[in-house]
Design a protein around this motif. Structure first.
Motif, short mmCIF file in Angstrom:
data_model
loop_
_atom_site.label_atom_id
_atom_site.label_comp_id
_atom_site.label_asym_id
_atom_site.label_seq_id
_atom_site.Cartn_x
_atom_site.Cartn_y
_atom_site.Cartn_z
N ALA A 116 3.95 -1.81 -11.13
CA ALA A 116 5.01 -1.51 -10.16
C ALA A 116 4.74 -0.17 -9.48
O ALA A 116 4.87 -0.04 -8.25
CB ALA A 116 6.36 -1.49 -10.87
N ARG A 117 4.34 0.82 -10.26
CA ARG A 117 4.15 2.17 -9.71
C ARG A 117 2.88 2.28 -8.87
O ARG A 117 2.89 2.87 -7.79
CB ARG A 117 4.11 3.19 -10.85
N ARG B 263 2.64 -1.65 -6.42
CA ARG B 263 3.84 -2.21 -5.79
C ARG B 263 4.12 -3.64 -6.25
O ARG B 263 4.58 -4.48 -5.45
CB ARG B 263 3.73 -2.15 -4.27
N ALA B 264 3.88 -3.91 -7.52
CA ALA B 264 4.16 -5.24 -8.07
C ALA B 264 5.63 -5.31 -8.49
O ALA B 264 5.97 -5.30 -9.68
CB ALA B 264 3.24 -5.54 -9.24
N THR B 265 6.51 -5.36 -7.50
CA THR B 265 7.94 -5.42 -7.74
C THR B 265 8.53 -6.54 -6.88
O THR B 265 7.86 -7.09 -6.00
CB THR B 265 8.63 -4.09 -7.38
N ASP C 254 6.76 -9.78 -5.77
CA ASP C 254 5.40 -9.64 -6.31
C ASP C 254 5.39 -9.21 -7.78
O ASP C 254 4.35 -8.78 -8.30
CB ASP C 254 4.62 -8.62 -5.48
N ARG C 255 6.51 -9.35 -8.48
CA ARG C 255 6.64 -8.79 -9.82
C ARG C 255 5.72 -9.41 -10.87
O ARG C 255 5.50 -8.82 -11.93
CB ARG C 255 8.09 -8.91 -10.29
N ALA D 66 4.06 -3.94 -16.61
CA ALA D 66 5.03 -4.02 -15.52
C ALA D 66 5.26 -2.66 -14.87
O ALA D 66 5.31 -2.54 -13.64
CB ALA D 66 6.35 -4.60 -16.03
N ASP D 67 5.38 -1.61 -15.69
CA ASP D 67 5.61 -0.27 -15.15
C ASP D 67 4.41 0.23 -14.36
O ASP D 67 4.56 0.78 -13.25
CB ASP D 67 5.92 0.71 -16.29
#
Length: 595
Positions: free
Chosen positions: A17-18, A21-23, A26-27, A13-14
Motif C-alpha cells: 500500500a505504501r 499504491r496497492a489500495t 488494487d488491494r 499489505a502495508d
C-alpha cells in the motif's frame, strides 16, 4: 517427518500500500495473497486451511498464524515438533539480481524512475524477502524462533508445480504454470520424468509480460477488482462472441512463434492501458459501465487468453511426448479455457488441482520439502482438509442464536432424504457438513444448494442470497457416473474440483436451467461415494424424487466474505440472506424463535 508449509507475509499489505499504491480496487496486487498453511506427517497431508477462513478477511495476505496453529492443534502437535517449515517463496541472490536487472535494463524509464524503483525494491526486500525479514516475521507472529536449518524456501512456481503434480498422482507429466508473477517470472513449462523436473528455460516468461496481469488490467478496466474478479470477466464472455479480428491480438498481445508472448506496457501502467483499450474498442468511462460494451471486451479478453495459452500448449506438445499435462497457477482457474486446452491438444489428460491458485502453494511447498528430505508425499485427492465440528460445538453455536432460529435434530441417516425432499420445491438450503474444503470452490461441505429446474432460481440466489451480479452463473454437482449423460465431457471422465467448463447436452438445458450458463455450458463438479459419501447420497435421493440428476452448488458465503468455516459463521451468513433452511451437520435450522 513433520512438515508445515505456509504462504503469507505479515507486512505485505502495508508495504505494498505504501510503496506501490496497492489500495482500494488494487488491494490484492501484492505478494502473499491467499495466505494459508498445510501440515504433512510422515508423507501424509493431514490438514490444510486458508487463513481467510479463520480470520474472516477474504483473500487475506496476513501471516497465516491462525492457519498454522489450527493445523498443528488438529494433529496434536506444537511448533517445536515440526522438522521443516516450508515457505512458498525464495528470493535468492540470482532472483534478486534478475529483479534488479529488470529495472536497470528498462530503456523506457528515466534514471530518476529507475532509482525510485530500486529504492522500493530495497525496502521491500528488507521488510519481506530477506532471510532476516522471514525469520523476524515468523517469530513476531508465532512466538517461535525458527532454526535456520529448519526453514526451506521453495521457489513459488515450484510450489505450484508440486501442488498439482502430487495431487494428481505423480508419475510422468508435462506441466504449464502460469500466474500473475512469482518471484520474477510469470510462466514456466517443462516436464517431470522419472521424478526429475526439467524446466524449458528458453520459453519461460517474465513478469514484465505476464498474461495473467494483463487479464487483471482488463478486469480493472471493466470495473472489477483485479487479482480477484477475473472469473467475472470469464462469466461475461459467455454472453457473446469474440470480435473478428480481435483487437487484443492485433494491438495489445504479441504472439511469438515459440509459444511465448509480449505485452506493450508493464501491468502497473494502468492509464496507458486504459487509453489503449478505449482506442481499440471505441470506449470511454461511460461505455465501461454498459453491459454490451463489457461483454464485447470480455469476449475479446477471454479469446486472447485462450489463444495465448494454446500457443504455449503447442510448444509443450512439440517438446514433450508425455500424454498427461498438469496446469497450475492462477490462470488455471480459467476453467472455460481448461476444457478447450485439453480437447484441442493431443494430451490425453489435463489435471488442474483444487489448489491451483496461490491458495495451494502452502501445500506444494510442504510436498516439495518433504520430498527433498527423503519422505515422498503419499497423497490422496481429497480437498476436505480443514476444520470440522461435532454435535456439541454445533449445539453451542445454535444456543448463541436461539432468539433468531429454531432447529430440529435429525438422525444422521435422515439428513440426505430430508434435504432432497425440501429441494423438490423452489427451496435454497445451506449445507454445512464434515471437514471444510480447501481452495476457492465450495465442493459440497460448505455449500448453498438448490434445485436447478426453476428458471428463476439463479436470480433468487444472486439477489436474495449471494448479493452479487445477475450475470454470474452457478455450477452443478452431479454423481460422476451420471455426468456423461447430462454433459458433453470430451476427454474428461470426471471434474471433481469445478476446474472445467463443459457443454450441457441439448436435451438437458431446459431441465437444469438454473445450472446452465447463457452459452449452454456448466462448470461441473462430479462426486463419487468415495469422494463425498453424504453428498453422493443426497444426489441419489434427490434424483429419485425429481428425476433431475444434479443440484446447483455454490459457495456458502455472500459477496465480499470468505466461505464459512464454523457453525457460528454459517448461522451468521444464513441470517444475512433469504436461504430457506440450513443443515448444520444433522441439525435442520430454520428462522424463528425457539430451540
Amino acid at each position: 517427518m513433520i512438515v508445515l508449509g505456509y504462504n503469507g507475509f505479515g507486512r505485505s499489505a502495508d508495504i505494498f500500500a505504501r510503496l506501490f499504491r496497492a489500495t482500494g480496487i488494487d488491494r490484492h496486487l501484492l505478494y502473499g495473497h491467499d495466505s494459508s498453511a498445510a501440515l504433512m506427517v510422515n508423507g501424509d497431508l493431514v490438514a490444510a486451511v486458508e487463513e481467510e477462513r479463520l480470520n474472516r478477511e477474504k483473500k487475506t495476505s496476513k501471516f497465516p498464524v491462525n492457519a498454522m496453529r489450527w493445523c498443528l492443534k488438529s494433529a496434536g502437535l506444537s511448533f517445536d515438533d515440526v522438522d521443516l517449515f516450508a515457505f512458498s517463496w525464495q528470493f535468492s541472490p540470482d532472483v534478486l539480481n534478475k529483479m534488479i536487472a529488470e529495472i536497470t535494463d528498462d530503456h523506457a524509464a528515466t534514471v530518476e524512475q529507475k532509482f525510485g524503483r530500486l529504492q522500493r525494491l530495497a525496502e521491500t526486500h528488507a521488510a519481506m524477502f530477506s532471510d532476516e525479514a522471514i525469520h523476524s516475521d515468523f517469530l513476531k507472529h508465532t512466538g517461535h524462533r525458527l532454526s535456520p536449518e529448519k526453514l526451506v524456501q521453495v521457489p513459488h512456481h515450484i510450489a505450484h508445480l508440486s501442488t498439482g503434480y502430487h495431487l494428481s498422482g505423480g508419475g510422468n507429466a508435462a506441466f504449464l504454470i502460469s500466474d500473475g508473477r512469482a518471484e520474477w517470472l510469470s510462466s514456466i513449462m517443462g516436464e517431470v520424468r522419472e521424478g526429475e523436473v526439467k524446466i524449458f528455460d528458453d520459453v519461460t516468461i517474465d513478469s514484465r509480460h505476464s498474461l495473467a496481469m494483463l487479464f487483471s488490467v482488463v478486469t480493472r478496466y471493466l470495473g472489477f477488482v483485479p487479482n480477484n474478479d477475473e472469473y467475472k470477466v470469464m462469466g461475461l464472455a459467455g454472453y457473446g462472441r469474440p470480435p473478428e479480428p480481435n483487437p487484443f491480438l492485433t494491438h495489445v498481445l504479441e504472439l511469438c512463434p515459440d509459444g511465448t508472448y509480449k505485452i506493450p506496457y508493464p501491468a502497473n501502467m494502468v492509464p496507458a492501458y486504459y487509453e489503449l483499450f478505449d482506442r481499440i474498442f471505441g470506449g470511454d468511462p461511460q461505455c465501461r459501465e454498459e453491459f454490451d460494451y463489457r461483454v464485447r471486451v470480455a469476449c475479446a479478453a477471454q479469446h486472447m487468453l485462450e489463444t495465448a495459452t494454446a500457443g504455449q500448449i503447442r510448444t509443450l506438445e512439440a517438446r514433450s511426448d508425455l500424454p498427461r499435462l498438469v496446469f497450475e497457477g492462477g490462470l488455471a482457474l480459467n476453467c472455460v479455457n481448461n476444457s478447450k486446452l485439453l480437447d484441442r491438444s493431443r494430451f490425453a489428460e489435463l489435471d488442474v488441482s483444487f489448489g491451483a491458485s496461490d491458495v495451494g502453494v502452502a501445500i506444494g511447498a510442504a510436498f516439495y520439502a518433504s520430498q527433498q528430505a527423503g519422505t515422498p508425499p503419499r497423497v490422496g485427492p481429497s480437498p476436505y482438509l480443514g476444520p470440522s465440528y461435532d454435535g456439541a460445538e454445533i449445539q453451542a453455536a445454535l444456543r448463541q442464536y436461539a432468539d433468531r432460529v429454531t432447529w430440529r435434530e435429525l438422525d444422521p441417516a435422515e439428513v440426505p432424504g430430508e434435504a432432497a425432499t425440501l429441494m423438490q420445491q423452489r427451496c435454497v438450503i445451506g449445507w454445512f457438513q464434515g471437514r471444510l474444503e480447501y481452495g476457492p470452490r465450495a465442493l459440497g461441505n460448505r455449500s448453498i444448494l438448490a434445485n436447478p429446474k426453476f428458471p428463476d432460481i439463479k436470480d433468487i440466489i444472486n439477489e436474495r442470497i449471494k448479493h452479487r451480479e445477475q450475470f454470474r452463473p452457478f455450477a452443478p454437482v452431479i454423481l460422476e457416473h451420471r455426468a456423461d449423460e447430462v454433459f458433453e465431457l470430451g476427454k474428461k471422465k470426471s471434474s471433481p474440483y469445478m476446474t472445467f467448463v463443459v457443454p450441457v447436452r441439448p436435451e438437458y438445458r431446459e431441465r437444469i436451467q438454473g445450472a446452465c450458463h447463457v452459452d449452454g455450458t456448466s462448470r461441473i463438479q462430479t462426486v463419487t461415494e468415495r469422494s463425498n459419501p453424504l453428498l453422493a447420497e443426497l444426489l441419489r435421493r434427490f434424483t429419485e424424487l425429481t428425476g433431475i440428476p444434479c443440484l446447483i452448488n455454490t459457495s456458502f458465503n455472500v459477496a465480499g466474505e470468505p466461505i464459512v468455516c464454523s457453525p457460528a459463521d454459517a448461522l451468521a451468513c444464513f441470517l444475512k440472506t433469504e436461504m430457506d433452511h440450513l443443515f448444520l451437520g444433522n441439525f435442520l435450522v430454520s428462522r424463528g424463535l425457539g430451540g
